[in-house]
Each structure stands twice: as structure tokens, then as C-alpha cells.
Motif scaffolding. Structure first.
Motif: not given
Length: 392
Positions: A238, A251, A191, A228-231, A196
């Protein structure tokens, strides 16, 4: 420089690229005044040397060579040239002497500074390795917990089992990078400081900032495969750099596979949207490929072209839960992926088999079950002993 010890000390400092501007002037003057140019390379040799040498800062290079040039001109009336030796050759020799010293200095300093950084990682080891900003390494044990500290001793991250979490409390105002390296046979979760979340597959290296900086893009560098789980952050795109390809999002959820044996870098989009473009270009939404959910974008490394097609995304993200999928893949590449996934060595003595292509999907299966499938369906003859598989 009045003594041999002083000369030696200053030359050593110069080679280490630690000289001040004034000391650099002294080195140039010393080379000039002592005629230390007789045995230095020719112009062509210098050119060849420069090809192999790390590039120096352009402004610094111009400054140094302008100094050499002016120094050479100043000495033209006082240096006695040997027969058959022109002023031009003398200038080249002086320049060569400084280039050689400077080249050794840059090369030596770069090697020493990056020795730990650029050591080839043994992906067949069993250790997950975290490399800190100063080049030091930290072994991560999935059975323990540990803290990650910055150069000042402040805790910037906490590791617990197979997960490492970075906080956003660092007061750093410059980008400082950590690099995590996942060996064969293992996966890991990370994390980042912006929230992210990243799943890292086996045989993967990810370089990332300890803390993202306001006003700067959130950029990471990937070799291998990651989900990727992007904030979400509309002000700070990103960007995943996968060698020649950049993947840009605000995101979203997506998978990037960038292994060296593959002919293409694949991006599979689960949710949101991503832009794909070459890393030496600027992002342009009107020109670049914008991927939609349920599509895969493939960057062909040979011709630098990007193609897209609709896919079942679960096939490409099943590795997170232990799945394994091959689609129209040569057995040669399948071997590489099996070695990486199970941390085994596979010796294939069936050369004809290497170029054949296969389709197969597995859930969380053992290497014994995978090889048994290939034997049952495709008649592949093999033996397994310890961590080595021999295909006959």
C-alpha cells in the motif's frame, strides 16, 4: 479534401485530437500543399510554445515529426520558395504549423476533458465533494445516504452519514479512480475496496482506486492529512503518494500530513513499519528510511531530506477525535490551520506576531475557546464577528 466544409471539419477534428492516422496524414499534406506556413512562428517561438504546451506521447511525437520531415523532403523539388527563404526555414515553418495545430489540439482536449477534474476546489464551501472517474461530481450530505456508481451504472460504494464504503465486487480489470474532497470545518471516513480504513481531516483531497487490481500496488494520492488503517496484504504493498514523497506499507496504522503551508510532509507511525522514499525513486528496503512505531519521519520539501525522531503519537492523531496540536509552529501557520479546522477567515494585522512560534494543545474546543487561550496566555488582541476573526 475537396471542399471548404470538408477542410474545416477535418481541421476541427484535428484540433480536438480525434483524427485517425490517415486523417493526420491528410492534415500534414494540406499544410504542405497549400503553403500554410508564411505567418507561423520562428524556431525560438516554437521552442517557447513547447515549454508551455502539455507533453505529448514521445512515440507519437517522433512518428509525426518523421512524417513532417519526410514530407518536407518530398516537396523540396516542387515548392517554389520565396527569395531569402531557405529549405530549412520552410521545413521549420511546416513543422511549426503542425506543432501549433497539434499543440492547440492537445491543450484544448486536455482542458475540456479535465475541466471538471482540475477546477480549483473551494475548501471554504460546506460541501463534501466526490469526483467520479468521468469527471462528474456528487455532493455528499452527512445527514443522508447515497450510492456511488461506476460508468456502467453499477453500485461500487455506499455512503451513510460521514462514512463511505467501497465494495470489492466490481469486475473492473483496470484502475479507475474516484477523488474525495473534504472542505474546511469537516472530517470524513472512507473504507477502500481492500478494507483499508481512512480518516480524512479538513481541507484534504484523496484520490484512490474504486477497486485495487491484482498484481498492482495499492496506491492512493494525498493532499492534506489522513490517518490510514491499512488492511494487510503482503503481495500488494500500500503506497501513499504525498507529492514528492511515497510512504510504503504492507499493513499498519500511520498518519500522513501533507498540507501546502507546511515546510515538511510528516509521517507518524503508530503500529507496524513504513518505508519513506522520494516518489521518483524505486523502493529499496536497504537504502530507504524505515520508520518504527512511535517515530515521526519528516520529508523536508526544500532539500528533499528525511529526518526521524521519537514522538508521542497521540499528539499527531488527536485530530481524529477533535483535538488540535501546535508544536513549535509559527502563528502564520497556526492561522492557516485554524481557518481550515473551523472554516473561518482570520485577518492578522500584527505582523510581528506572524513569525512567532507557539506550542499548544486543545481537545475538542470551539474557536472562541482557542482564541481566548491565545489572549489569556500570549496577550493576543482580537475580535470575532460572524465567521471572521480580526487580530489587532
Amino acid at each position: 479534401m475537396n471542399s471548404n466544409s470538408e477542410i474545416k471539419a477535418l481541421l476541427e477534428k484535428f484540433i480536438l485530437n480525434q483524427c485517425t492516422a490517415e486523417e493526420t496524414e491528410q492534415i500534414i499534406a494540406y499544410c504542405r500543399e497549400n503553403n500554410l506556413t508564411e505567418d507561423f512562428p520562428t524556431v525560438d517561438e516554437v521552442k517557447n510554445l513547447l515549454i508551455e504546451m502539455p507533453k505529448m506521447d514521445e512515440q507519437k511525437a517522433d512518428s509525426i515529426f518523421n512524417t513532417i520531415l519526410s514530407a518536407s523532403k518530398e516537396q523540396e523539388t516542387v515548392i517554389e520558395l520565396q527569395p531569402r527563404k531557405s529549405n530549412y526555414r520552410k521545413y521549420i515553418s511546416i513543422a511549426a504549423s503542425v506543432v501549433v495545430l497539434l499543440g492547440i489540439g492537445f491543450f484544448y482536449k486536455q482542458n475540456m476533458a479535465n475541466k471538471a477534474v482540475e477546477q480549483k476546489f473551494d475548501f471554504k464551501s460546506s460541501d463534501i465533494v466526490l469526483q467520479l472517474e468521468n469527471g462528474e461530481t456528487q455532493i455528499i450530505s452527512e445527514n443522508n445516504s447515497s450510492n456511488v456508481k461506476d460508468a456502467k451504472g453499477n453500485i461500487v460504494g455506499n455512503q451513510n452519514g460521514d462514512k463511505l464504503v467501497y465494495g470489492n465486487g466490481s469486475d473492473s480489470e483496470k484502475l479507475v479512480y474516484n477523488t474525495i474532497k473534504i472542505p474546511y470545518g469537516k472530517k470524513f471516513r472512507l473504507q477502500l475496496s481492500d478494507g483499508t480504513f481512512v480518516h480524512l481531516n479538513s481541507g484534504t483531497t484523496l484520490k484512490y482506486p474504486v477497486k485495487f487490481i491484482a498484481g498492482e500496488n495499492r496506491q492512493v494520492f494525498l493532499d492534506g492529512e489522513a490517518f490510514f488503517d491499512v488492511a494487510k496484504d503482503k503481495k500488494h504493498p500500500f503506497i501513499v503518494n504525498a507529492d514528492e514523497l511515497n510512504v510504503r506499507v504492507l499493513g499498519t496504522h500511520f498518519n500522513v500530513s501533507n498540507y501546502p503551508e507546511d515546510a515538511a510532509t510528516d509521517v507518524v507511525l503508530v503500529e507496524g513499519s513504513v518505508g519513506m522514499y522520494q516518489s521518483n525513486e524505486e523502493f529499496d528496503a536497504s537504502k530507504n528510511i524505515i520508520l518504527k512505531p512511535g517515530f515521526k519521519g519528516s520529508f523536508n520539501r526544500e532539500n528533499a531530506k528525511i529526518s526521524t525522531k521519537a514522538v508521542i503519537t497521540d499528539i499527531y492523531t488527536s485530530w481524529i477525535d477533535g483535538g488540535l496540536t501546535f508544536r513549535n509552529m509559527t502563528f502564520r501557520n497556526i492561522i492557516t490551520k485554524l481557518e481550515r479546522r473551523y472554516n473561518v477567515t482570520i485577518i492578522n494585522k500584527n505582523e510581528k506576531l506572524a513569525s512567532e512560534k507557539f506550542n499548544a494543545s486543545f481537545k475538542d474546543e470551539s474557536i472562541e475557546n482557542v482564541m481566548s487561550y491565545f489572549n489569556d496566555i500570549h496577550g493576543i488582541n482580537y475580535t470575532i464577528k460572524n465567521n471572521q476573526i480580526l487580530i489587532k
